[in-house]
Scaffold this motif. Sequence first.
Motif, PDB file in Angstrom:
ATOM      1  N   PHE A 108       0.917  -1.118  -0.017  1.00 42.95           N
ATOM      2  CA  PHE A 108       0.168  -0.169   0.061  1.00 42.95           C
ATOM      3  C   PHE A 108       0.721   1.372  -0.208  1.00 42.95           C
ATOM      4  O   PHE A 108       0.222   2.408   0.068  1.00 42.95           O
ATOM      5  N   ARG A 109       2.090   1.289  -0.168  1.00 50.50           N
ATOM      6  CA  ARG A 109       3.004   2.195  -0.214  1.00 50.50           C
ATOM      7  C   ARG A 109       2.888   3.294  -1.460  1.00 50.50           C
ATOM      8  O   ARG A 109       2.404   2.727  -2.438  1.00 50.50           O
ATOM      9  N   SER A 110       2.837   4.411  -1.392  1.00 45.88           N
ATOM     10  CA  SER A 110       2.732   5.388  -2.286  1.00 45.88           C
ATOM     11  C   SER A 110       3.915   5.656  -3.596  1.00 45.88           C
ATOM     12  O   SER A 110       3.683   6.226  -4.399  1.00 45.88           O
ATOM     13  N   GLN A 111       5.085   5.008  -3.176  1.00 50.52           N
ATOM     14  CA  GLN A 111       6.160   4.994  -4.146  1.00 50.52           C
ATOM     15  C   GLN A 111       6.363   3.908  -5.217  1.00 50.52           C
ATOM     16  O   GLN A 111       6.744   3.884  -6.226  1.00 50.52           O
ATOM     17  N   SER A 112       5.064   3.136  -5.022  1.00 46.82           N
ATOM     18  CA  SER A 112       4.908   1.945  -6.097  1.00 46.82           C
ATOM     19  C   SER A 112       3.866   2.295  -7.000  1.00 46.82           C
ATOM     20  O   SER A 112       3.040   3.201  -6.760  1.00 46.82           O
ATOM     21  N   MET A 113       3.788   1.382  -8.034  1.00 47.92           N
ATOM     22  CA  MET A 113       2.801   1.919  -8.770  1.00 47.92           C
ATOM     23  C   MET A 113       2.101   0.439  -9.597  1.00 47.92           C
ATOM     24  O   MET A 113       3.002  -0.791  -9.397  1.00 47.92           O
ATOM     25  N   PHE A 419       3.004   0.229   3.979  1.00 53.32           N
ATOM     26  CA  PHE A 419       2.231   1.652   3.934  1.00 53.32           C
ATOM     27  C   PHE A 419       3.142   2.510   4.334  1.00 53.32           C
ATOM     28  O   PHE A 419       4.075   2.340   4.903  1.00 53.32           O
ATOM     29  N   ASN A 420       2.507   3.756   4.390  1.00 55.91           N
ATOM     30  CA  ASN A 420       3.356   5.052   4.683  1.00 55.91           C
ATOM     31  C   ASN A 420       2.414   5.783   5.566  1.00 55.91           C
ATOM     32  O   ASN A 420       1.301   5.676   5.942  1.00 55.91           O
ATOM     33  N   ILE A 421       3.407   6.608   6.229  1.00 54.93           N
ATOM     34  CA  ILE A 421       2.782   7.303   7.529  1.00 54.93           C
ATOM     35  C   ILE A 421       3.284   8.933   6.969  1.00 54.93           C
ATOM     36  O   ILE A 421       4.472   9.073   6.682  1.00 54.93           O
ATOM     37  N   ASN A 422       2.389   9.856   7.068  1.00 55.89           N
ATOM     38  CA  ASN A 422       2.867  10.985   6.689  1.00 55.89           C
ATOM     39  C   ASN A 422       3.461  12.028   7.709  1.00 55.89           C
ATOM     40  O   ASN A 422       3.451  11.512   8.844  1.00 55.89           O
TER      41      ASN A 422
END
Length: 455
Positions: A108-113, A419-422
């Motif tokens: 669920f990480r934002s740096q992947s696609m 996943f990420n934490i902002n």
Amino acid sequence: MEMQTSTFERQKGMALYKQIYLKLRKDIMQGYLKKGDRLPSIRSCEQLFKVSKTSVERAYQLLLDEGYISSRPQAGYYVDVDEEHVRMRLSLLQNVQRNPAYRIRYDFRSQSMDHDAFDMTLWKKYLKEVLELHQVITTYGDAQGEVSLREALQKYAYSMRGVLCDVDAILIGASFQSLLFLLCGLLDKQMIVGMEMSGFSQAEEVFKSYGFPIVYLSLEEDGISIAELRKHHVQVLYINAGSLGKNHQPLSKKNKEELLRWAKQANAFIIEDDHNGELRYATKVTSAMQGFDMGERIFYIGSFSRLLLPSLRISYLVMTQDIKQRYISRKDNYAPTSSKIEQLALARYITDGHLERHIRRLKKRYEKKSQHMFDLLHTYLPEASCILEEASLQYVLRFPYELNYAEILVEGEKKGIAFNINSCQELVISFAAIAEKDMDEGIYRLRQLLHENAI
């Protein structure tokens, strides 16, 4: 000091000088030989190992070249590495087996696609065409970016984002951050930078590197507070045009007009970070603010990290008229930062209309994935407030209870969930990389993880 040494045994299939070199290196690494110990003379070594003078000389020369020993005139050869360097060299030589990374099953990480979203076969075709241009690709290229790509981007940015600029106002770089470094070098020094408290670490790092004071602005419901900009005498405002305020929403028309008036009145600049601004599937597409400015106060930055591939390192900056002239006067002092081959391939890809068609397909794909993700979050985590960051292809989750995010990140990786934490300590869940068929199980496992680690 007399040299201590381990036993030397000849091996078949390896040159003698290499065997001597490896044997002496091993003695140094294992502590038989320490810094300052004197090695035997070449003649003594011949007798000790029963080898030729040439073999010993070549072994010693190799040790000299790699810094293990040093030669003192009329004194001989001495070990020249201390314990700290020995430990460092051992770590490199022994190829230490580290704990294997956990296999991420639910990404669920934002740096992947989503790797299936991009037509790799078509992209390879354009790369192959460019690789055949032998005379073209054997030069460094234009520091400002290849003209063919700047021409393609001029038309593309206007048709997709309403950006108005000349070809020579476009500057191409390897990333948003590299372009920001260039831009800050062209601005006057010690300018006060304003940005939201949620921030953007890559931009912050650039401003700090240049010594620009940063003012962190409050998170308003609908974006930026003009009163705060005036209060803190902000000279450069950085905004993420697609995610502003407490609710991470795109910049509204009203806010755009207010910011433009402020910039003109305060003689200030705005950096409009519009990465993936054309990727709208849940809200109406609105034009970039730059198109209403005509190159006076706004620097526009676009990117392809979510549209094509994150590893395709090409971004572009549209400069104001004054900064454009300043850049052109210094252009000979800069070098290209983005691959010429990829720039030329992307120029052809855009000119042939593939990027616009690709974006239309992406909108349909991500609209479906976004809705499916929202339904799952509503089912499994009904207590969470879910805010869509459209261009970033992710949801920001807010919970009515506290979570130990540092522990959750570690435990999640162990269970194959990432996943990420902002910067506001909010959970960020991206639907870009994960396959739709894996979402249900992934969100269910995420729910278990969160409930196990709730404070």
